[in-house]
Scaffold this active site. Structure first.
Site, mmCIF file in Angstrom:
data_model
loop_
_atom_site.group_PDB
_atom_site.id
_atom_site.type_symbol
_atom_site.label_atom_id
_atom_site.label_comp_id
_atom_site.label_asym_id
_atom_site.label_seq_id
_atom_site.Cartn_x
_atom_site.Cartn_y
_atom_site.Cartn_z
ATOM 1 N N ASP A 13 99.297 37.810 57.371
ATOM 2 C CA ASP A 13 97.899 38.048 56.986
ATOM 3 C C ASP A 13 96.946 37.698 58.139
ATOM 4 O O ASP A 13 95.802 38.148 58.159
ATOM 5 C CB ASP A 13 97.520 37.136 55.806
ATOM 6 C CG ASP A 13 97.670 37.825 54.452
ATOM 7 O OD1 ASP A 13 97.391 39.039 54.373
ATOM 8 O OD2 ASP A 13 98.040 37.137 53.481
ATOM 9 N N GLN A 32 99.238 35.887 47.921
ATOM 10 C CA GLN A 32 98.091 36.701 47.505
ATOM 11 C C GLN A 32 96.915 35.810 47.097
ATOM 12 O O GLN A 32 97.078 34.841 46.353
ATOM 13 C CB GLN A 32 98.525 37.619 46.341
ATOM 14 C CG GLN A 32 97.482 38.624 45.904
ATOM 15 C CD GLN A 32 97.181 39.711 46.946
ATOM 16 O OE1 GLN A 32 97.991 39.996 47.823
ATOM 17 N NE2 GLN A 32 96.012 40.315 46.851
ATOM 18 N N LYS A 78 102.429 46.361 47.617
ATOM 19 C CA LYS A 78 102.938 45.821 48.879
ATOM 20 C C LYS A 78 104.474 45.777 48.854
ATOM 21 O O LYS A 78 105.131 46.164 49.822
ATOM 22 C CB LYS A 78 102.367 44.406 49.121
ATOM 23 C CG LYS A 78 100.882 44.426 49.481
ATOM 24 C CD LYS A 78 100.221 43.049 49.512
ATOM 25 C CE LYS A 78 98.727 43.191 49.769
ATOM 26 N NZ LYS A 78 97.979 41.932 49.790
HETATM 27 N N1 GUN Z 1 93.459 39.275 48.593
HETATM 28 C C1 GUN Z 1 92.671 40.342 48.920
HETATM 29 N N2 GUN Z 1 93.026 40.856 50.120
HETATM 30 C C2 GUN Z 1 94.059 40.096 50.564
HETATM 31 C C3 GUN Z 1 94.869 40.165 51.734
HETATM 32 O O1 GUN Z 1 94.687 40.990 52.649
HETATM 33 N N3 GUN Z 1 95.840 39.219 51.810
HETATM 34 C C4 GUN Z 1 96.045 38.276 50.846
HETATM 35 N N4 GUN Z 1 97.013 37.392 51.028
HETATM 36 N N5 GUN Z 1 95.311 38.209 49.749
HETATM 37 C C5 GUN Z 1 94.333 39.122 49.609
#
Ligand code: GUN
Length: 290
Positions: A120, A97, A53
């Site tokens: 998100d 995350q 990311k």
């Molecule tokens: N863990 C797995 N997928 C995601 C996501 O799309 N966003 C976040 N913040 N954590 C994750």
């Protein structure tokens, strides 16, 4: 029949080029877009996702900050950091995350993020806005899947769609977006009695369970669209999804591979959401200046 492949890498390339153009335009107006990424603990899969990311931001003109904390970080310390990021004018999106270590209440953490920076789309305000048909941010993975349908001209109006999985991150928002697009949606999950009976009637299947081979060829209607959100490892340690790809591709009309399908789209839509957040904040800052 061999299914047409839905290539998430190719589509991401096109969409990320648009992100880079919008990021440059914002920077030229004095509002370089910024994303804050927060990782707590040392989950190896999360480390890889987060690194990807941050790199995607760098590659497309988005400033990023990356906070890595040990698993011993307290909930109060994490909430204090989120408070700082909420008030930081250079940060337009905040991503914590998941999963978080068990001593931290992830709901509390998500609700601490300012909704206008919740790229998100997990905050209850954003989940509610999605439910009522006025989304501010669409959660990245289901948003990416919707872009895949759009790019391939896949008609959702009136289609029977089956979503396998009911997580807040994928299954539930995926179902809402499909519903919004006019599909008749069924959500299946671990307690569903006869999964195959549902999938065999489906024009569109989205598998998001984290269980290998949950969708096999005999469960798919010829010509159906099969989207694989799974990220698993086979016995040899090779990355694979929830769908028995080798067999299902001979039955389906469209299919996403793993890797190279939904995965890159999730990151791409995070960039898109960050740009949208930055554009909104830039417009509001400029309106105040006049
Ligand atoms: N863990 C797995 N997928 C995601 C996501 O799309 N966003 C976040 N913040 N954590 C994750």
């Amino acid at each position: 029949m061999t299914a047409q492949l839905i290539d998430g890498i190719a589509l991401s390339k096109t969409l990320r080029a648009e992100v880079a153009t919008r990021a440059a335009a914002l920077a030229a107006r004095g509002h370089k877009p910024g994303l804050a990424v927060v990782l707590v603990g040392d989950n190896p899969a999360s480390e890889v996702y987060v690194r990807n990311k941050v790199k995607a931001c760098e590659d497309n003109g988005i400033h990023s900050s990356y906070d890595r904390y040990p698993a011993t970080l307290s909930e109060a310390e994490l909430l204090a950091r989120i408070d700082e990021l909420n008030r930081d004018p250079q940060i337009h999106g905040i991503l914590v995350q998941l999963p978080l270590p068990p001593h931290i209440d992830s709901h509390k953490v998500i609700e601490a993020i300012a909704p206008e920076k919740d790229v998100d789309g997990f905050h209850i305000a954003n989940a509610g806005a999605l439910l009522t048909g006025k989304p501010l941010f669409r959660p990245c993975t289901p948003y990416g899947v919707m872009k895949m349908f759009e790019a391939h001209g896949i008609e959702l109006k009136g289609a029977n769609a089956v979503v396998i999985g009911r997580s807040n991150i994928v299954g539930k928002p995926m179902a809402l977006l499909l519903l919004e697009a006019g599909a008749t949606v069924t959500i299946c999950h671990s307690k569903t009695r006869d999964l195959a009976a549902h999938t065999r009637a489906a024009d569109v299947i989205v598998a998001a369970t984290g269980r290998r081979n949950i969708v096999t060829a005999d469960m798919v209607k010829p010509g159906a669209v099969v989207i694989d959100v799974g990220m698993n490892r086979d016995e040899a340690g090779k990355l694979c999804g929830d769908v028995d790809f080798a067999a299902v591709r001979d039955v389906a009309g469209f299919i996403t591979p793993v890797p190279g399908g939904v995965g890159p789209m999730t990151i791409t839509m995070l960039l898109v959401n960050t740009i949208e957040a930055a554009e909104r904040m830039a417009a509001s800052a400029e309106a105040k200046r006049v």
